[in-house]
Write a protein that holds these residues in place. Structure first.
Motif, mmCIF file in Angstrom:
data_model
loop_
_atom_site.group_PDB
_atom_site.id
_atom_site.type_symbol
_atom_site.label_atom_id
_atom_site.label_comp_id
_atom_site.label_asym_id
_atom_site.label_seq_id
_atom_site.Cartn_x
_atom_site.Cartn_y
_atom_site.Cartn_z
ATOM 1 N N THR A 37 0.858 -1.185 0.000
ATOM 2 C CA THR A 37 0.000 0.000 0.000
ATOM 3 C C THR A 37 0.891 1.231 0.000
ATOM 4 N N TYR A 38 0.685 2.083 -0.990
ATOM 5 C CA TYR A 38 1.370 3.370 -1.033
ATOM 6 C C TYR A 38 0.454 4.400 -0.389
ATOM 7 N N GLU A 39 1.024 5.293 0.405
ATOM 8 C CA GLU A 39 0.270 6.401 0.980
ATOM 9 C C GLU A 39 1.028 7.688 0.724
ATOM 10 N N ALA A 40 0.298 8.758 0.452
ATOM 11 C CA ALA A 40 0.905 10.068 0.203
ATOM 12 C C ALA A 40 0.083 11.136 0.903
ATOM 13 N N SER A 41 0.776 12.185 1.367
ATOM 14 C CA SER A 41 0.105 13.293 2.052
ATOM 15 C C SER A 41 0.815 14.587 1.691
ATOM 16 N N SER A 42 0.178 15.701 2.045
ATOM 17 C CA SER A 42 0.805 17.000 1.816
ATOM 18 C C SER A 42 0.353 17.983 2.877
ATOM 19 N N THR A 43 1.089 19.078 2.996
ATOM 20 C CA THR A 43 0.723 20.147 3.904
ATOM 21 C C THR A 43 -0.665 20.649 3.556
ATOM 22 N N GLY A 44 -1.556 20.680 4.529
ATOM 23 C CA GLY A 44 -2.900 21.192 4.289
ATOM 24 C C GLY A 44 -3.729 20.360 3.338
ATOM 25 N N ASN A 45 -3.304 19.130 3.078
ATOM 26 C CA ASN A 45 -4.014 18.234 2.154
ATOM 27 C C ASN A 45 -4.240 18.863 0.782
ATOM 28 N N GLN A 46 -3.251 19.585 0.318
ATOM 29 C CA GLN A 46 -3.306 20.212 -1.005
ATOM 30 C C GLN A 46 -3.011 19.167 -2.089
ATOM 31 N N PRO A 47 -3.414 19.427 -3.341
ATOM 32 C CA PRO A 47 -3.129 18.490 -4.429
ATOM 33 C C PRO A 47 -1.631 18.235 -4.593
ATOM 34 N N ILE A 48 -1.307 17.003 -4.954
ATOM 35 C CA ILE A 48 0.071 16.561 -5.114
ATOM 36 C C ILE A 48 0.222 15.815 -6.431
ATOM 37 N N SER A 49 1.457 15.662 -6.865
ATOM 38 C CA SER A 49 1.781 14.846 -8.031
ATOM 39 C C SER A 49 2.425 13.562 -7.514
ATOM 40 N N ILE A 50 2.018 12.417 -8.078
ATOM 41 C CA ILE A 50 2.500 11.126 -7.589
ATOM 42 C C ILE A 50 2.984 10.271 -8.752
ATOM 43 N N THR A 51 4.099 9.587 -8.531
ATOM 44 C CA THR A 51 4.583 8.563 -9.448
ATOM 45 C C THR A 51 4.806 7.308 -8.611
ATOM 46 N N PHE A 52 4.253 6.161 -9.076
ATOM 47 C CA PHE A 52 4.434 4.916 -8.324
ATOM 48 C C PHE A 52 4.624 3.743 -9.263
ATOM 49 N N LYS A 67 5.634 -1.628 -13.939
ATOM 50 C CA LYS A 67 4.964 -0.549 -14.647
ATOM 51 C C LYS A 67 4.972 0.688 -13.760
ATOM 52 N N GLU A 68 5.266 1.842 -14.347
ATOM 53 C CA GLU A 68 5.262 3.095 -13.609
ATOM 54 C C GLU A 68 4.045 3.920 -14.013
ATOM 55 N N HIS A 69 3.388 4.486 -13.017
ATOM 56 C CA HIS A 69 2.213 5.333 -13.231
ATOM 57 C C HIS A 69 2.523 6.736 -12.740
ATOM 58 N N THR A 70 2.034 7.747 -13.433
ATOM 59 C CA THR A 70 2.173 9.133 -12.996
ATOM 60 C C THR A 70 0.786 9.761 -12.910
ATOM 61 N N LEU A 71 0.510 10.329 -11.759
ATOM 62 C CA LEU A 71 -0.754 11.029 -11.521
ATOM 63 C C LEU A 71 -0.403 12.494 -11.260
ATOM 64 N N PRO A 72 -0.683 13.395 -12.207
ATOM 65 C CA PRO A 72 -0.199 14.770 -12.108
ATOM 66 C C PRO A 72 -0.873 15.648 -11.060
ATOM 67 N N ALA A 73 -2.114 15.395 -10.694
ATOM 68 C CA ALA A 73 -2.798 16.251 -9.715
ATOM 69 C C ALA A 73 -3.806 15.420 -8.933
ATOM 70 N N VAL A 74 -3.392 14.987 -7.759
ATOM 71 C CA VAL A 74 -4.216 14.123 -6.920
ATOM 72 C C VAL A 74 -4.488 14.838 -5.604
ATOM 73 N N GLN A 75 -5.722 14.738 -5.136
ATOM 74 C CA GLN A 75 -6.054 15.330 -3.847
ATOM 75 C C GLN A 75 -5.470 14.480 -2.720
ATOM 76 N N ALA A 76 -4.719 15.105 -1.812
ATOM 77 C CA ALA A 76 -4.165 14.405 -0.654
ATOM 78 C C ALA A 76 -5.195 14.403 0.464
ATOM 79 N N PRO A 77 -5.175 13.426 1.339
ATOM 80 C CA PRO A 77 -4.306 12.246 1.341
ATOM 81 C C PRO A 77 -4.734 11.243 0.267
#
Length: 131
Positions: A37-52, A67-77
């Protein structure tokens, strides 16, 4: 018991042995995979970019490449469950919003924390583990 009954009994016994061998072989293939399980967070739960990363196929004959995936704008968490073959690297990179920080975690079987990191302001954070 008739000859026909003996033949049927032998055929059923052989079918049970073949089925057991197939299940054992399939179990060995699946036993070499890990639930990550991958988890990601940001300050103030602002949108983040994720590669996994994740492993593609699960069964013999399937493509088992990473396989690598890129998600350019994801709402955190954010979190995502994937499978990774034994010995393959699990990796997630999280880029924070401007002026913010980001965090990442990799969990084994949804429970055991393998790695946890936090970024510096405006810098991506990377979590890697090889289960």
């Amino acid at each position: 018991m008739s000859s026909f009954g003996k033949v049927i009994g032998a055929a059923l016994g052989l079918a049970a042995v073949v089925t057991a061998v197939m299940l054992i072989q399939r179990g060995n293939v699946l036993g070499k995979m890990w639930a990550i399980t991958y988890e990601a967070s940001s300050t103030g739960n602002q949108p983040i970019s994720i590669t996994f990363q994740e492993t593609r196929g699960r069964y013999p004959g399937e493509d088992r490449s990473v396989k690598e995936h890129t998600l350019p704008a994801v709402q955190a968490p954010w979190s995502k469950e994937v499978t990774v073959f034994d010995g393959k690297e699990a990796r997630v990179t999280v880029t924070p919003p401007p002026g913010g920080t980001a965090g990442c975690r990799i969990l084994l079987d949804g429970k055991k924390v393998l790695v946890e990191n936090t970024s510096a302001p405006d810098k991506p954070v990377v979590c890697t583990a090889t289960p």
